[in-house]
Scaffold this active site. Structure first.
Site, PDB file in Angstrom:
ATOM      1  N   CYS A   2       0.829  -1.208   0.000  1.00 26.42           N
ATOM      2  CA  CYS A   2       0.000   0.000   0.000  1.00 26.42           C
ATOM      3  C   CYS A   2       0.864   1.259   0.000  1.00 26.42           C
ATOM      4  O   CYS A   2       2.021   1.224   0.406  1.00 26.42           O
ATOM      5  CB  CYS A   2      -0.873   0.036   1.242  1.00 26.42           C
ATOM      6  SG  CYS A   2      -1.803  -1.462   1.522  1.00 26.42           S
ATOM      7  N   ARG A  28       4.312   0.607  -6.459  1.00 19.84           N
ATOM      8  CA  ARG A  28       4.285  -0.324  -5.334  1.00 19.84           C
ATOM      9  C   ARG A  28       3.291  -1.459  -5.566  1.00 19.84           C
ATOM     10  O   ARG A  28       3.338  -2.465  -4.854  1.00 19.84           O
ATOM     11  CB  ARG A  28       3.903   0.424  -4.052  1.00 19.84           C
ATOM     12  CG  ARG A  28       4.888   1.501  -3.677  1.00 19.84           C
ATOM     13  CD  ARG A  28       4.322   2.417  -2.623  1.00 19.84           C
ATOM     14  NE  ARG A  28       4.240   1.798  -1.325  1.00 19.84           N
ATOM     15  CZ  ARG A  28       5.216   1.787  -0.428  1.00 19.84           C
ATOM     16  NH1 ARG A  28       6.366   2.348  -0.713  1.00 19.84           N
ATOM     17  NH2 ARG A  28       5.053   1.209   0.736  1.00 19.84           N
ATOM     18  N   TRP A  74      -3.141  -2.370  -1.385  1.00 19.93           N
ATOM     19  CA  TRP A  74      -2.772  -3.682  -1.909  1.00 19.93           C
ATOM     20  C   TRP A  74      -3.350  -4.677  -0.916  1.00 19.93           C
ATOM     21  O   TRP A  74      -2.865  -4.800   0.201  1.00 19.93           O
ATOM     22  CB  TRP A  74      -1.255  -3.781  -1.995  1.00 19.93           C
ATOM     23  CG  TRP A  74      -0.762  -4.920  -2.797  1.00 19.93           C
ATOM     24  CD1 TRP A  74      -0.704  -5.002  -4.146  1.00 19.93           C
ATOM     25  CD2 TRP A  74      -0.251  -6.151  -2.292  1.00 19.93           C
ATOM     26  NE1 TRP A  74      -0.184  -6.217  -4.512  1.00 19.93           N
ATOM     27  CE2 TRP A  74       0.100  -6.934  -3.401  1.00 19.93           C
ATOM     28  CE3 TRP A  74      -0.064  -6.666  -1.016  1.00 19.93           C
ATOM     29  CZ2 TRP A  74       0.627  -8.211  -3.271  1.00 19.93           C
ATOM     30  CZ3 TRP A  74       0.463  -7.932  -0.876  1.00 19.93           C
ATOM     31  CH2 TRP A  74       0.806  -8.682  -2.008  1.00 19.93           C
ATOM     32  N   ASN A 100      -1.115   1.377   6.248  1.00 23.15           N
ATOM     33  CA  ASN A 100      -0.345   0.285   5.633  1.00 23.15           C
ATOM     34  C   ASN A 100       0.056  -0.665   6.741  1.00 23.15           C
ATOM     35  O   ASN A 100       0.387  -0.214   7.832  1.00 23.15           O
ATOM     36  CB  ASN A 100       0.956   0.794   5.009  1.00 23.15           C
ATOM     37  CG  ASN A 100       0.713   1.727   3.851  1.00 23.15           C
ATOM     38  OD1 ASN A 100      -0.405   1.892   3.409  1.00 23.15           O
ATOM     39  ND2 ASN A 100       1.785   2.341   3.381  1.00 23.15           N
ATOM     40  N   GLY A 101       0.113  -1.960   6.443  1.00 21.06           N
ATOM     41  CA  GLY A 101       0.558  -2.930   7.439  1.00 21.06           C
ATOM     42  C   GLY A 101      -0.569  -3.848   7.846  1.00 21.06           C
ATOM     43  O   GLY A 101      -1.598  -3.936   7.165  1.00 21.06           O
ATOM     44  N   GLU A 469      17.581 -22.512  -8.281  1.00 23.96           N
ATOM     45  CA  GLU A 469      17.146 -21.113  -8.296  1.00 23.96           C
ATOM     46  C   GLU A 469      18.323 -20.181  -8.618  1.00 23.96           C
ATOM     47  O   GLU A 469      18.163 -19.198  -9.347  1.00 23.96           O
ATOM     48  CB  GLU A 469      16.519 -20.762  -6.937  1.00 23.96           C
ATOM     49  CG  GLU A 469      16.091 -19.324  -6.768  1.00 23.96           C
ATOM     50  CD  GLU A 469      15.062 -18.830  -7.783  1.00 23.96           C
ATOM     51  OE1 GLU A 469      14.498 -19.637  -8.530  1.00 23.96           O
ATOM     52  OE2 GLU A 469      14.862 -17.601  -7.849  1.00 23.96           O
ATOM     53  N   LYS A 473      18.127 -17.647 -11.809  1.00 24.93           N
ATOM     54  CA  LYS A 473      18.322 -16.199 -11.674  1.00 24.93           C
ATOM     55  C   LYS A 473      19.451 -15.744 -12.584  1.00 24.93           C
ATOM     56  O   LYS A 473      19.350 -14.736 -13.263  1.00 24.93           O
ATOM     57  CB  LYS A 473      18.628 -15.878 -10.211  1.00 24.93           C
ATOM     58  CG  LYS A 473      18.091 -14.617  -9.717  1.00 24.93           C
ATOM     59  CD  LYS A 473      16.679 -14.684  -9.157  1.00 24.93           C
ATOM     60  CE  LYS A 473      15.677 -15.342 -10.057  1.00 24.93           C
ATOM     61  NZ  LYS A 473      14.351 -15.459  -9.516  1.00 24.93           N
ATOM     62  N   GLU A 476      18.365 -15.865 -16.279  1.00 26.38           N
ATOM     63  CA  GLU A 476      17.254 -14.949 -16.538  1.00 26.38           C
ATOM     64  C   GLU A 476      17.712 -13.493 -16.694  1.00 26.38           C
ATOM     65  O   GLU A 476      17.265 -12.796 -17.603  1.00 26.38           O
ATOM     66  CB  GLU A 476      16.296 -15.061 -15.341  1.00 26.38           C
ATOM     67  CG  GLU A 476      15.074 -14.212 -15.391  1.00 26.38           C
ATOM     68  CD  GLU A 476      14.203 -14.429 -14.154  1.00 26.38           C
ATOM     69  OE1 GLU A 476      14.705 -14.901 -13.115  1.00 26.38           O
ATOM     70  OE2 GLU A 476      13.016 -14.108 -14.226  1.00 26.38           O
ATOM     71  N   HIS A 492      27.386 -37.721 -13.359  1.00 26.25           N
ATOM     72  CA  HIS A 492      26.602 -38.563 -14.270  1.00 26.25           C
ATOM     73  C   HIS A 492      26.411 -37.904 -15.635  1.00 26.25           C
ATOM     74  O   HIS A 492      25.512 -38.291 -16.380  1.00 26.25           O
ATOM     75  CB  HIS A 492      25.246 -38.898 -13.638  1.00 26.25           C
ATOM     76  CG  HIS A 492      25.366 -39.704 -12.396  1.00 26.25           C
ATOM     77  ND1 HIS A 492      25.830 -41.010 -12.381  1.00 26.25           N
ATOM     78  CD2 HIS A 492      25.145 -39.387 -11.095  1.00 26.25           C
ATOM     79  CE1 HIS A 492      25.864 -41.470 -11.155  1.00 26.25           C
ATOM     80  NE2 HIS A 492      25.459 -40.501 -10.339  1.00 26.25           N
ATOM     81  N   LYS A 591       6.432 -10.655 -16.006  1.00 23.07           N
ATOM     82  CA  LYS A 591       6.300 -10.908 -14.567  1.00 23.07           C
ATOM     83  C   LYS A 591       5.248 -11.980 -14.298  1.00 23.07           C
ATOM     84  O   LYS A 591       5.425 -12.839 -13.466  1.00 23.07           O
ATOM     85  CB  LYS A 591       5.935  -9.599 -13.860  1.00 23.07           C
ATOM     86  CG  LYS A 591       5.830  -9.712 -12.347  1.00 23.07           C
ATOM     87  CD  LYS A 591       7.201  -9.910 -11.742  1.00 23.07           C
ATOM     88  CE  LYS A 591       7.172 -10.116 -10.242  1.00 23.07           C
ATOM     89  NZ  LYS A 591       8.388 -10.828  -9.781  1.00 23.07           N
TER      90      LYS A 591
END
Ligand code: M6R
Length: 596
Positions: A2, A28, A74, A100-101, A469, A473, A476, A492, A591
């Site tokens: 938010c 945001r 949000w 917010n929160g 991962e 990254k 990407e 192997h 995204k």
């Protein structure tokens, strides 16, 4: 996450200033927006949707006053609807609040207020605040004291701004959620982030946790919540208004990597009881499946691999499937729960796998970041990772919070022995991630290997998904070839690719059997002249065979996975930066992938 804007002293331009500020906070991520202006009364306009929808809504109402607050929401508590959009008001309409929160004790406060006769109009945790202020005002408390008193009853995280009819001031307070004041001659601003008012001033004051601010047209005052004055330093913002949105970071990805400590705290908040060694996910209902199947894509699939291992260790059969392959995989067995791990909640492959599972009679759950997303709405259960919006295409803080959330989910659904140690390690995680962000030498390592042909990542157990991962990254955002392997698999086949120009990044934690075996694999690549970078807590002797070491503090192996990944995020980020890549929007990628 938010966004908040507040403004006093811009006269007839107050409303435009608020809406302009909200547009600067759009980065945001949000799903609804609203503004409130105070004069003799409080006028308010809010709507689900974008700032453009708010502008449309404002064209048919008249808001007046030179004191105002605005918000982009949000969703966390309740879907993105007009009613849940901020600002929220009390029963009289004389108080408006943005927040917010997460207010953790909102349910008990709400019950208390409802029994006292208050009427609520939203699902939000925020709405308790204006009603608490209303009660104080009704008792004859002065406006500022009423706001302080209401805020002192809140538990959880908040950045709050409030206006009250007949009071030419904005009141604000923060705890665990940012707020910054902007100062000019004759006008004062307040926002979650500087971009909201950067077009008007570069003079700012950052509020700290536990502080309360009063903004008037002719000035400002900061104090502790209980009223002791606080001396604040006025800072000058160095960057231009055009650089808005990244809080001074060069890229959203770097900002989001640095947001991980806060995101992890947010993920854990109110869900763990360290003293009792328990996790509370009661709002998900009674979940005791005979097995768990995870479906996910990309980074979320790596989190799912980690999640499946967690459940298996706790004695519940579990597997992770690439969502796009799920339809051809085994059908749900017995009372299996099918869990879609998806940051966006909108990934077509994952939605399709979840729908397939439901067709076969399985119960489904979304582990997601986005309230109101399709996965959250379609599944029987939704468990939120609470990472806040992620704008960079490369997932960073959402992977860390997925791992934390999957630990919570497993501990909440099982009686795993050793839960206390895991919970303690999770509680230490935000601080340990911060340590890595402050001390990592990943940038120097990135410089050393920026011209490598290929990058290999290896790990075992919980560190295997981290190796995958790390490689994802790297490829990407740098466009360089990178692969992740289970350490034992190198010999192997992939070992044939290893040369002096293919650095091998080995994640080795602890000093048990898995660590010893991975150290053996490291010796195999070292003997073939490959440079070795060990990501290690130093408990094994892997450092002896490494050209560089990225250090981790000693912790539970499950938490070590998040820490090791933080180094690898920085490694990829700095490599991509050195290569001049378009880090936040890598070529060909989106995204949220909404096609199968
Ligand atoms: O929104 P989701 O988590 O469902 O997205 C799945 C993948 O597209 C995503 O994790 C992707 O791999 C990352 N953006 C890579 O950094």
């Amino acid at each position: 996450m938010c966004g908040i804007i507040g403004c006093v002293g811009r006269g007839d331009e107050t409303l435009d200033t608020l809406v302009h500020g909200l547009s600067k906070l759009e980065y945001r991520g949000y799903d609804s927006a609203g503004v409130a202006m105070a004069s003799g009364g409080v006028d308010l306009c809010k709507t689900a949707g974008k700032i453009e929808d708010l502008r449309d809504a404002l064209s048919s109402v008249s808001l007046s006053g030179s004191v105002g607050i605005g918000h982009t929401r949000w969703s966390t508590h309740g879907p993105p609807t007009n009613a849940n959009a901020h600002p929220h008001q009390d029963c009289t309409g004389d108080v408006a609040v943005v927040h917010n929160g997460i207010i953790e004790n909102y349910q008990s406060l709400r019950d208390e207020l409802v029994s006292a006769g208050h009427t609520f109009t939203s699902d939000t945790d925020t709405e308790v605040v204006p009603h608490l202020i209303e009660d104080e005002l009704a008792d004859g408390t002065a406006p500022e004291a009423a706001v302080r008193s209401a805020i002192s009853r809140l538990e959880g995280s908040y950045a709050i701004a409030a206006v009250i009819a007949g009071t030419e001031a904005v009141f604000a307070a923060r705890h665990d959620s940012p707020l910054v004041l902007g100062l000019t001659e004759g006008a004062t601003f307040l926002a979650s982030d500087v971009p909201a008012f950067r077009d008007f001033t570069d003079q700012v004051i950052y509020l700290d946790d536990g502080e309360f601010a009063r903004l008037d047209a002719d000035g400002w005052a900061v104090s502790t919540l209980d009223g002791s004055p606080v001396e604040k330093e006025v800072n000058v913002v160095e960057w231009d208004p055009e650089e808005t949105g990244k809080s001074g970071y060069d890229h959203y990805m770097l900002k989001e990597i640095h947001e991980q400590p806060r995101a992890l705290r947010q993920c854990l908040r109110g869900r763990v009881d360290e003293m009792a060694g328990t996790v509370d996910i009661e709002d998900l209902g009674d979940l005791s499946p005979t097995g768990v199947q995870f479906v996910a894509c990309g980074t979320s699939y790596h989190a799912a691999l980690y999640g499946a291992q967690l459940f298996r260790e706790a004695g519940i059969p579990a597997q992770a499937f690439l969502a796009s392959e799920y339809a051809t995989a085994v059908p749900p067995i017995g009372d299996a729960l099918v869990v879609g791990v998806t940051q966006s909640g909108e990934t077509a492959d994952t939605l399709s796998a979840l729908r397939e599972a439901r067709k076969r009679g399985a119960r489904t759950m979304a582990v997601t970041n986005v309230v109101g997303s399709t996965a959250a709405r379609e599944c029987d259960h939704a468990f939120y990772i609470r990472a806040g919006p992620e704008i960079g295409v490369a997932a960073s803080k959402t992977f860390s919070t997925q791992l934390a959330a999957l630990n919570l989910l497993m501990l909440g659904m099982t009686n795993e022995e050793g839960a206390r140690e895991v919970i303690a390690a999770l509680r230490e995680l935000p601080g340990n991630v911060q340590r890595i962000l402050d001390e990592s030498n990943a940038e120097a390592v990135a410089e050393t290997y920026r011209d490598a042909d290929s990058y290999f990542f290896i790990g075992r157990g919980y560190q295997f998904p981290v190796a995958l991962e790390g490689a994802l990254k790297m490829k990407e955002i740098t466009y360089k070839h990178a692969e992740g392997f289970a350490s034992g698999e190198l010999k192997h086949g992939p070992l044939a690719l290893v040369t002096e120009n293919t650095p091998v990044f080995a994640v080795v934690t602890g000093d048990g059997e898995q660590a010893r075996k991975t150290v053996g694999n490291v010796k195999e690549v070292e003997a073939r002249d490959a440079p070795v970078v060990a990501i290690t807590d130093g408990q094994s002797d892997v450092g002896r065979y490494a050209d560089h070491v990225l250090e981790l503090p000693e912790t539970h192996p499950r938490a070590a996975a998040v820490l090791a990944n933080t180094h690898l995020q920085l490694l990829s980020y700095h490599t991509a930066a050195l290569l001049g890549r378009n880090i936040d929007k890598p070529r060909n990628l989106a995204k949220s992938v909404t096609v199968e």
